[in-house]
Scaffold this active site. Structure first.
Site, PDB file in Angstrom:
ATOM      1  N   SER A  10      -5.108   5.293   5.850  1.00 23.37           N
ATOM      2  CA  SER A  10      -4.646   3.891   5.882  1.00 23.37           C
ATOM      3  C   SER A  10      -4.413   3.334   4.485  1.00 23.37           C
ATOM      4  O   SER A  10      -3.746   2.317   4.333  1.00 23.37           O
ATOM      5  CB  SER A  10      -5.563   2.992   6.711  1.00 23.37           C
ATOM      6  OG  SER A  10      -6.889   3.255   6.485  1.00 23.37           O
ATOM      7  N   ARG A  15      -1.822  -4.742   3.442  1.00 24.40           N
ATOM      8  CA  ARG A  15      -1.730  -3.854   4.595  1.00 24.40           C
ATOM      9  C   ARG A  15      -0.397  -4.095   5.289  1.00 24.40           C
ATOM     10  O   ARG A  15       0.279  -3.172   5.698  1.00 24.40           O
ATOM     11  CB  ARG A  15      -2.873  -4.134   5.578  1.00 24.40           C
ATOM     12  CG  ARG A  15      -2.915  -3.121   6.718  1.00 24.40           C
ATOM     13  CD  ARG A  15      -3.671  -3.625   7.902  1.00 24.40           C
ATOM     14  NE  ARG A  15      -2.904  -4.624   8.637  1.00 24.40           N
ATOM     15  CZ  ARG A  15      -3.011  -4.848   9.939  1.00 24.40           C
ATOM     16  NH1 ARG A  15      -3.858  -4.142  10.646  1.00 24.40           N
ATOM     17  NH2 ARG A  15      -2.289  -5.765  10.529  1.00 24.40           N
ATOM     18  N   GLU A  48     -18.888   4.229  -0.571  1.00 21.53           N
ATOM     19  CA  GLU A  48     -18.081   3.591  -1.612  1.00 21.53           C
ATOM     20  C   GLU A  48     -18.821   3.437  -2.939  1.00 21.53           C
ATOM     21  O   GLU A  48     -18.225   3.561  -4.014  1.00 21.53           O
ATOM     22  CB  GLU A  48     -17.582   2.218  -1.149  1.00 21.53           C
ATOM     23  CG  GLU A  48     -16.581   2.273   0.002  1.00 21.53           C
ATOM     24  CD  GLU A  48     -17.244   2.403   1.368  1.00 21.53           C
ATOM     25  OE1 GLU A  48     -18.481   2.334   1.452  1.00 21.53           O
ATOM     26  OE2 GLU A  48     -16.508   2.570   2.361  1.00 21.53           O
ATOM     27  N   ARG A  64       0.842  -1.211   0.000  1.00 21.26           N
ATOM     28  CA  ARG A  64       0.000   0.000   0.000  1.00 21.26           C
ATOM     29  C   ARG A  64       0.873   1.255   0.000  1.00 21.26           C
ATOM     30  O   ARG A  64       0.499   2.295  -0.532  1.00 21.26           O
ATOM     31  CB  ARG A  64      -0.981  -0.001   1.179  1.00 21.26           C
ATOM     32  CG  ARG A  64      -0.341  -0.001   2.535  1.00 21.26           C
ATOM     33  CD  ARG A  64      -1.376   0.095   3.656  1.00 21.26           C
ATOM     34  NE  ARG A  64      -0.825  -0.373   4.919  1.00 21.26           N
ATOM     35  CZ  ARG A  64      -1.246   0.018   6.110  1.00 21.26           C
ATOM     36  NH1 ARG A  64      -2.232   0.869   6.215  1.00 21.26           N
ATOM     37  NH2 ARG A  64      -0.691  -0.457   7.206  1.00 21.26           N
ATOM     38  N   HIS A 111      -5.310  -3.459   2.001  1.00 24.49           N
ATOM     39  CA  HIS A 111      -5.871  -4.466   2.907  1.00 24.49           C
ATOM     40  C   HIS A 111      -6.391  -5.691   2.160  1.00 24.49           C
ATOM     41  O   HIS A 111      -7.464  -6.218   2.443  1.00 24.49           O
ATOM     42  CB  HIS A 111      -6.961  -3.852   3.795  1.00 24.49           C
ATOM     43  CG  HIS A 111      -6.414  -2.862   4.798  1.00 24.49           C
ATOM     44  ND1 HIS A 111      -5.573  -1.820   4.438  1.00 24.49           N
ATOM     45  CD2 HIS A 111      -6.588  -2.757   6.137  1.00 24.49           C
ATOM     46  CE1 HIS A 111      -5.253  -1.140   5.524  1.00 24.49           C
ATOM     47  NE2 HIS A 111      -5.844  -1.677   6.556  1.00 24.49           N
ATOM     48  N   PHE A 118     -14.247  -3.673   0.495  1.00 21.26           N
ATOM     49  CA  PHE A 118     -15.293  -2.732   0.061  1.00 21.26           C
ATOM     50  C   PHE A 118     -15.180  -2.451  -1.444  1.00 21.26           C
ATOM     51  O   PHE A 118     -16.173  -2.359  -2.158  1.00 21.26           O
ATOM     52  CB  PHE A 118     -15.179  -1.403   0.819  1.00 21.26           C
ATOM     53  CG  PHE A 118     -15.092  -1.562   2.312  1.00 21.26           C
ATOM     54  CD1 PHE A 118     -15.924  -2.454   2.981  1.00 21.26           C
ATOM     55  CD2 PHE A 118     -14.174  -0.825   3.054  1.00 21.26           C
ATOM     56  CE1 PHE A 118     -15.836  -2.611   4.358  1.00 21.26           C
ATOM     57  CE2 PHE A 118     -14.082  -0.975   4.432  1.00 21.26           C
ATOM     58  CZ  PHE A 118     -14.911  -1.869   5.084  1.00 21.26           C
TER      59      PHE A 118
END
Lengths: 278, 315
Positions: free
Chosen positions: B42, B172, B63, B15, B114, B88
């Site tokens: 994040s 992540r 989203e 990420r 993630h 998501f």
């Protein structure tokens, strides 16, 4: 932008109704009810308001049109055909294999369709993205979205609405086709919308409720919002009658997505023609 | 092809590679936008946001709207990267991606942190074990997961350069740096890490380093290993898979449900050829739970030990 007199616009709206009903009759499939309720403001948009060019459908500075309630594609197709985006005879091919006139608007297949729609609740987000793109590029074009009242039951509509307000998209005009009916019954029975004008107003839109079949009110409203550069997106809630213009379809839930038979079709054409020559 | 000694290498989450590369891309191309849904910090887009606030859109916790908005932006010539968590980005947005991005074939990138089991202690609700499979079934969609920091940066850059919908999945957690920073990557072309003749290992994402370690152990045992980093599972590098079919024994390794991810994509080609054997290592069609990442990998057999055993078993 071409300009029409009110009388010319009213006649054009009837022509588009005739074309939309003919398309659904020939295909023996499609959605006449909502096509007829949206007919008047769709006519005003395509023939009196939007800056579009049938010769150059993807012209970067064009106004955009997003039919969030994509099932009423026949009324948009009627407008596109009469406007010259596609040959008028194409109306005979609704829902046929290879036709630009897919069951729901398809931007890959039909010139003048700015984005594919059909899954309810999603088109307004796309319209917000287009309006935001215009703002980022400092372009003058505007985006017109047509949203159904039943469709406002989808949560994504409100996600899109709050984004339009946050980014001050005063180049976005949302028309709500508030005809009060959806597939399973009235919106009151299925899922009450309460007052959509108040809802959009609460989100921060500049709103107005009008008679969606009064060409005078539609044109007057479009004149008002054209110059309103006040940082607020606009929402015009239109009181409409599902099936408007064809007596046996008016306010009848069953005509949401059903094609007329020959007898019904002839009657519809007779009634619409009477309106044309009134 | 330079592969760095794993024992000596540093560990960086991919990420971070996205965050660093997108900030660079934003500088070079003002049409590149990031659409965030409240978790920019994040997902590592903060640097982009700080440097190019005008190119950054935060829609809040919404989203589905992010996907539709990105589609609308793409129609105006923008190149939006929608950034959120993989669970998501692939599932809550799935229908919006299908209808408004893939169906009209718009130039939108879905860039998700993630991925896989890496949101380990967040529990099963946040682990994305089916994302690549869901998006792999959508026409026009490209599906990518880089193995380390440098490959991920290169693949993000490529994704921005090619037209069309692309799904990019990041970790992540940290993963070892495998590649030299000058290594080049091409979407749809597997990276050949080892060439061998006894068994083929095909891995992607955060499992490539495990496969690399396994290959070394197998080679020490006198087994000749072909090893591919299949960073793009769609369009999959068919030619590279056909080469593995020539070897006949294939083990796939992925941090994804064994259903519909890398293992399935490889198996489809193997089945069509009518020869070769595939063993799939990955999440065993079960949800995870809160646990350390290593523990979750172990519970699903995504370990060096299991890769070595599986390879020896099918020989």
């Amino acid at each position: 932008m071409e300009s029409m007199t009110l009388e010319e616009l009213k006649k054009k709206a009837i022509e588009l109704r005739e074309t939309a009903v003919t398309m659904v009759y020939k295909a023996q499939s499609g959605h006449p009810g909502g096509s007829l309720s949206a007919a008047d403001f769709v006519t005003a948009l395509y023939f009196n308001e939007m800056n579009v060019n049938p010769e150059e459908p993807e012209w970067a500075d064009r106004d955009r049109f997003v039919l969030s309630k994509g099932h009423v594609a026949p009324i948009q197709y009627a407008a596109l055909a009469h406007k010259g985006f596609v040959p008028l005879e194409t109306i005979n091919t609704l829902r046929e294999y290879g036709s630009p006139f897919q069951g729901h608007p398809d931007s890959k297949k039909c010139p003048g369709v700015d984005i594919s729609t059909g899954s309810l609740g999603q088109g307004l987000s796309c319209a917000v993205g287009m309006a935001l793109g215009g703002k980022l590029d400092e372009k003058a074009y505007r985006v017109f979205a047509v949203v159904g009242d039943g469709e406002c039951q989808e949560g994504q509509i409100w996600e899109a609405a709050q984004t339009a307000v946050k980014y001050e998209l005063d180049n976005l005009v949302v028309f709500i086709d508030d005809n009060g009916l959806q597939i399973d019954g009235t919106t009151e029975e299925v899922m009450p919308n309460h007052d959509l004008e108040k809802k959009f107003q609460a989100f921060g839109f500049e709103t107005k409720r009008i008679d969606g079949h009064s060409m005078e009110e539609i044109v007057e409203t479009l004149d008002e919002v054209r110059e309103a550069k006040n940082g607020k997106p606009k929402c015009v809630v239109c009181n409409t009658v599902k099936g408007k213009g064809v007596s046996y379809m008016e306010n009848v839930v069953g005509w949401h997505g059903k094609a007329p038979n020959e007898e019904q079709y002839n009657l519809a054409m007779e009634e619409l023609a009477r309106g044309l020559h009134a | 092809m330079t592969v760095i000694d794993l024992k000596a290498t540093e560990q960086i989450a991919t990420r971070q590679a996205f965050g660093d590369e997108i900030a660079k891309l934003g500088r070079d191309n003002k049409n590149i936008l990031v659409v965030d849904a409240d978790i920019g910090s994040s997902c590592k887009t903060t640097k982009f946001m700080n440097e190019f606030p005008k190119q950054h859109i935060n829609v809040g916790i919404a989203e589905q709207n992010a996907a539709g908005l990105a589609a609308g932006l793409a129609t105006t010539g923008k190149i939006p990267f929608v950034s959120t968590y993989a669970v998501f980005g692939s599932l809550r947005m799935a229908e919006q991606i299908r209808q408004e991005i893939c169906y009209p074939n718009l130039n939108v990138k879905i860039a998700c942190s993630h991925g896989g089991l890496t949101p380990a202690n967040d529990g099963g609700s946040h682990q994305a074990i089916e994302d690549m499979g869901v998006l792999r079934t959508l026409p026009n969609m490209t599906v990518i997961m880089g193995a380390d920091y440098h490959s991920t940066r290169k693949l993000v850059k490529q994704a921005a350069e090619v037209y069309g919908p692309v799904y990019l999945r990041f970790t992540r957690d940290t993963v070892p740096v495998i590649y030299d920073e000058n290594e080049e990557f091409e979407i749809g072309k597997a990276k050949h890490l080892k060439d061998g003749k006894d068994v083929a290992l095909i891995a992607n994402g955060d499992t490539v380093h495990l496969a690399l370690q396994s290959a070394e152990i197998l080679e020490d045992k006198g087994i000749s290993v072909k090893l591919l980093d299949m960073h793009t599972i769609k369009p999959i590098d068919r030619e590279a898979v056909l080469e593995c079919i020539e070897i006949g024994k294939i083990v796939t390794v992925e941090d994804h449900n064994i259903i519909n991810g890398l293992g399935s994509a490889v198996s489809e080609i193997v089945a069509e050829q009518g020869k070769g054997v595939v063993r799939r290592i990955g999440v065993q069609d079960q949800f995870g739970e809160s646990a350390p990442y290593e523990k979750l990998l172990e519970l699903n057999g995504i370990t060096v030990e299991n890769i070595v055993n599986m390879a020896e078993e099918i020989l």
